[in-house]
Structure formats: C-alpha cells, structure tokens
Design an enzyme around this catalytic site. Structure first.
Site, mmCIF file in Angstrom:
data_model
loop_
_atom_site.group_PDB
_atom_site.id
_atom_site.type_symbol
_atom_site.label_atom_id
_atom_site.label_comp_id
_atom_site.label_asym_id
_atom_site.label_seq_id
_atom_site.Cartn_x
_atom_site.Cartn_y
_atom_site.Cartn_z
ATOM 1 N N GLY A 171 0.764 -1.246 0.000
ATOM 2 C CA GLY A 171 0.000 0.000 0.000
ATOM 3 C C GLY A 171 0.789 1.286 0.000
ATOM 4 O O GLY A 171 0.206 2.362 0.174
ATOM 5 N N SER A 222 1.477 8.344 2.198
ATOM 6 C CA SER A 222 0.761 7.111 2.514
ATOM 7 C C SER A 222 0.969 6.702 3.967
ATOM 8 O O SER A 222 2.088 6.789 4.497
ATOM 9 C CB SER A 222 1.244 5.962 1.626
ATOM 10 O OG SER A 222 1.012 6.210 0.267
ATOM 11 N N ILE A 258 -4.525 -1.546 2.238
ATOM 12 C CA ILE A 258 -5.168 -1.598 0.929
ATOM 13 C C ILE A 258 -6.666 -1.393 1.098
ATOM 14 O O ILE A 258 -7.297 -2.052 1.934
ATOM 15 C CB ILE A 258 -4.919 -2.960 0.247
ATOM 16 C CG1 ILE A 258 -3.424 -3.169 -0.007
ATOM 17 C CG2 ILE A 258 -5.707 -3.073 -1.051
ATOM 18 C CD1 ILE A 258 -3.073 -4.570 -0.463
ATOM 19 N N ALA A 301 -12.864 1.634 -3.238
ATOM 20 C CA ALA A 301 -14.246 1.597 -3.707
ATOM 21 C C ALA A 301 -14.328 2.510 -4.922
ATOM 22 O O ALA A 301 -13.622 3.525 -4.986
ATOM 23 C CB ALA A 301 -15.219 2.056 -2.629
ATOM 24 N N TYR A 358 -10.925 2.311 9.821
ATOM 25 C CA TYR A 358 -11.332 3.706 10.041
ATOM 26 C C TYR A 358 -12.642 3.712 10.808
ATOM 27 O O TYR A 358 -13.408 2.739 10.782
ATOM 28 C CB TYR A 358 -11.460 4.449 8.706
ATOM 29 C CG TYR A 358 -11.948 5.872 8.844
ATOM 30 C CD1 TYR A 358 -11.248 6.800 9.619
ATOM 31 C CD2 TYR A 358 -13.121 6.287 8.232
ATOM 32 C CE1 TYR A 358 -11.713 8.097 9.763
ATOM 33 C CE2 TYR A 358 -13.589 7.585 8.368
ATOM 34 C CZ TYR A 358 -12.879 8.484 9.143
ATOM 35 O OH TYR A 358 -13.340 9.758 9.295
ATOM 36 N N TYR A 413 -18.546 8.504 3.252
ATOM 37 C CA TYR A 413 -17.687 7.314 3.340
ATOM 38 C C TYR A 413 -18.433 6.086 2.826
ATOM 39 O O TYR A 413 -17.838 5.165 2.277
ATOM 40 C CB TYR A 413 -17.206 7.124 4.775
ATOM 41 C CG TYR A 413 -15.973 6.270 4.897
ATOM 42 C CD1 TYR A 413 -14.782 6.648 4.279
ATOM 43 C CD2 TYR A 413 -15.977 5.090 5.633
ATOM 44 C CE1 TYR A 413 -13.644 5.874 4.389
ATOM 45 C CE2 TYR A 413 -14.845 4.311 5.753
ATOM 46 C CZ TYR A 413 -13.678 4.708 5.133
ATOM 47 O OH TYR A 413 -12.551 3.931 5.241
ATOM 48 N N ILE A 435 -6.335 11.216 7.775
ATOM 49 C CA ILE A 435 -5.024 11.724 7.385
ATOM 50 C C ILE A 435 -5.087 12.036 5.896
ATOM 51 O O ILE A 435 -5.658 11.268 5.120
ATOM 52 C CB ILE A 435 -3.917 10.677 7.658
ATOM 53 C CG1 ILE A 435 -3.815 10.377 9.167
ATOM 54 C CG2 ILE A 435 -2.568 11.164 7.132
ATOM 55 C CD1 ILE A 435 -2.876 9.231 9.499
#
Length: 262
Positions: A13, A19, A92, A95, A146, A156, A192
């Site tokens: 990722g 990142s 990872i 959507a 999350y 989301y 973040i």
C-alpha cells in the site's frame, strides 16, 4: 538495536510519502525490521522501488490483490528470498469513486458493494491464506481501518461497510491463526490527508472538524500510526491479538466537544 531487529515484514500500500503505509515502513525500518514491498501496477513500480531503497530494501514485488493468482505469484517470488518471514502490513482499500459521494442508499450499487468488500476486506484474508505456511511463530498481521466501520460517516458510504467487514475479518483470522503463534490486529486511524482520502468528498472539512474537537486538538500523522504499527508487529505486543486499536487522538471516545467551541 531496535525492537523489530531480526523481523522480516512485508508492507503493502505504499503509493507516496503521504501514505500511511510509508509512515509504517519508516517506523519499522527505524526499529530494525528488514522490509519487503509490493506495488499494484507498473505505474507505481518505480516510485515504490525508490522508497524501498531509501529504507534499505531491494525486495519490491508486483501484486494485484484482486487476483488470487497475483497474490500466489508474489508470495512464491518472496519465498525465493524469504522462505520464512514475520508478518505483513495490509494497507489496501478501494471503492469506485461514485460510491463515495452523497446519500449512501442512492449511491450504493451491487458492483460497488462487491468491489469495496473484495479489495478492502477479502484481500486481507486472501494474503494470509497464501502465505500461512511461510509465517514464523510470533508473526503479526496488521491492517488499517477507520471509524466509518463503527459510525455512519458522510460520503464514506460503502467503504464503512467494507471496513466493518475488515474488522470482523481481524477477529476471525486472529482466532484461526492464534494456535500457530500468529497475531492479527487492526489500527483504526484518524483521518489523514493521503492519496486515497482525496477521493472522499469534503475530506478537508472532515480534517478541520477532527482537529477542532479531537481531545488532543490535532489530527494524527502517518508517524503516529507508524509508531503504533511498529509496536503491534513487535514482540512488545505479544499479548495483543484480534484488536482494533484506535490511533485517532481520542476522537472516537469523545462527544459534543464542538459545544466548547461556541
């Protein structure tokens, strides 16, 4: 000598220096871990190779987690240099963009639902399945979640459902792999600014809100998450498995702090 000295850990990722996975890799490198990296496609290959070199690694392998054959091939290639290793970081999630805007019920589609769960949740257990015989006792698997897994977060949408699935995955994987000495945990990070987050509508507003009302009155950083991840993949956390650890400055435990701002 760092508390990850002697550990070999695969990191997925990493897409940029923003990142979360990059912050994790930095912390693990600092603590003495030997690292390997994956990249999704040729567009990212050179960038990930550059980051890997900065962190003392020459092991950079292609892996598209949407394909079991790609996962199997990646671990077969990793096995040529690391017949055994000590865990991996699964950072990872995906959507389709049209799923991350507006009213959830109106936005969600069968295909979007399927893709979000496949890439964001199933890929974690798919990777564990593929490398199970390569993991040393004392290994640790870590994924990133999350707050949208627990609460309905504007825009989301289906990613929240996929993260809820991922957190359940953590518990079932921890229970299944625990007898082999493998621990499985997740970090639920506060918002973040990453490349992935940029796809969420009004993300800047989310950041500003969190900074204002979070108990520590700031948003967390990739360094904050990286330090926690390094701990969770080390023997210092040998008694922790099946947990979702919130690294969010306390945002998830507070309510109505916005009243103090008025």
């Amino acid at each position: 000598m760092g508390f990850l000295s002697g550990k070999r850990i695969l990191v997925t990722g990493v897409a940029s220096k923003l990142s979360i996975a990059y912050g994790i890799a930095q912390a693990m490198h600092r603590e003495g871990a030997e690292l390997a990296f994956t990249y999704q496609n040729d567009k990212l290959k050179g960038r990930v190779e550059e980051f890997a070199a900065q962190l003392g690694s020459s092991i950079v392998l292609p892996c598209d987690v949407a394909e079991d054959a790609s996962i199997d091939a990646m671990f077969a290639e990793l096995g040529n240099v690391w017949p055994k290793f000590d865990g991996f970081v699964h950072s990872i999630g995906f959507a389709p963009g049209d799923q991350l805007d507006g009213d959830y019920v109106n936005a969600v589609t069968r295909e979007g639902f399927k893709v979000a769960h496949d890439i964001s949740s199933y890929s974690f257990v798919a990777m564990a399945k593929a490398c199970r015989t390569m993991l040393n006792p004392g290994s640790a698997l870590l994924t990133l979640s999350y707050l949208g897994a627990e609460r309905a977060i504007p825009n989301y949408n289906v990613m929240g459902l996929a993260k809820a699935s991922l957190e359940a995955n953590v518990r079932y994987m921890a229970n299944a792999m625990g007898p082999e000495g493998v621990r499985v945990n997740a970090i639920s990070a506060g918002p973040i600014r990453t490349l992935a987050a940029s796809g969420i509508k009004d993300f800047r507003k989310m950041l500003a809100h969190c900074e204002a009302v979070t108990p520590i009155r700031r948003t967390v950083t990739i360094e904050d998450v990286g330090n926690s991840a390094a701990f969770l993949c080390s023997d210092l956390s040998a008694g922790i498995s099946g947990e979702v650890v919130h690294v969010d400055g306390g945002f998830s435990i507070a309510a109505m702090n916005e009243l103090e701002l008025k």
